[in-house]
Design a protein around this motif. Structure first.
Motif, PDB file in Angstrom:
ATOM      1  N   ASP A 163       0.848  -1.206   0.000  1.00 26.15           N
ATOM      2  CA  ASP A 163       0.000   0.000   0.000  1.00 26.15           C
ATOM      3  C   ASP A 163       0.875   1.245   0.000  1.00 26.15           C
ATOM      4  N   ILE A 183      -6.852  -0.290  -1.530  1.00 26.81           N
ATOM      5  CA  ILE A 183      -5.688  -0.680  -0.741  1.00 26.81           C
ATOM      6  C   ILE A 183      -6.172  -1.627   0.359  1.00 26.81           C
ATOM      7  N   SER A 185      -4.464  -0.740   6.172  1.00 22.82           N
ATOM      8  CA  SER A 185      -4.033   0.657   6.120  1.00 22.82           C
ATOM      9  C   SER A 185      -5.107   1.622   6.601  1.00 22.82           C
TER      10      SER A 185
END
Length: 258
Positions: free
Chosen positions: A17, A32, A36
């Protein structure tokens, strides 16, 4: 299926990511990894990460986005990989980078895969510059290696053969994990740590981790300095952040020595 993300690049690993967001145009990115979006797992700014769709690692979720390319880590289920390849969805796997060289190679590989070779070269050049600036100076006092251990959530410690071990050596520290006979990644308890403390304990984790906040630490003859876990788990752009932080720690520590 989300038509807006069809044919785009997705990443299902928090480390890829970080590289993807650094190299790609925003309109190239379909999603992503969900990691994250988690402050305890992300190595990138959460507000920036939340601008993008989050996806899990199941084949169903990934296939639904109809990506042109999937960036993955080294640990992806065989069934997911088989399903993606059956549908001719290209997958670029990137195992954990255990050295600066391995990380920069991954940056180059991802840059080539997404058609951003020049940005990949620029990122690697930026990392080289930061690493050069983070080296100890030729001053004699700066050349004395500082005994250090990186002590993270649950007492987890990185030893030899890890990226952070190389970064410690590069920035003027001696990682003493091997003095405790620890493996590449291992656990050390308070008793062993307090019996033979290093000069500096680089402490991560959060306030809810009891072992990292134990009162006995107040009596350990070590300087305890915050070092976010987000600077340890991944390589790529994180290398520059970690090297800068380590350089700051070294300079600050030297100032406290008579």
């Amino acid at each position: 299926m989300d038509e807006a993300n069809k044919g785009k690049i997705i990443s299902i690993n928090p480390c890829t990511d970080a590289i993807l967001l650094e190299l790609a145009d925003p309109n190239q990115i379909g999603a992503i990894s969900h990691y994250s979006h988690d402050p305890n797992a992300s190595s990138i700014d959460i507000k920036h990460a939340q601008k993008f769709t989050a996806v899990g690692q199941s084949a169903e979720e990934i296939i639904a986005l109809e990506p042109s390319l999937v960036l993955a880590g080294g640990h992806v289920s065989a069934s997911t990989l088989e399903a993606l390849r059956t549908l001719d969805i290209k997958v670029l796997q990137n195992p954990v980078a255990n050295s600066i060289a391995e990380s920069q190679e991954q940056i180059s590989n991802i840059a080539e895969a997404i058609g951003k070779q020049e940005r990949g070269k620029a990122l690697n050049s930026e990392i080289d510059i930061v690493l050069k600036n983070a080296e100890p100076s030729s001053d004699a006092s700066e050349n004395q290696m500082i005994k250090t251990i990186v002590w993270q959530g649950g007492g987890l410690v990185p030893g030899k053969g890890t990226l952070i071990d190389e970064l410690l050596a590069h920035t003027g520290f001696t990682n003493i994990a091997h003095h405790y006979n620890l493996s590449q990644w291992d656990i050390i308890g308070l008793e062993r740590l307090s019996a033979a403390p290093p000069d500096i304990i680089l402490r991560g984790g959060n306030g809810s981790d009891r072992i990292l906040q134990h009162p006995i630490l107040d009596n350990i003859d070590s300087k305890i300095i915050s070092f976010p876990q987000s600077m340890i788990w991944c390589a790529g752009p994180t290398i520059a952040k970690a090297a800068d932080r380590l350089s700051e720690v070294r300079k600050s520590y030297k100032k406290t020595i008579p």
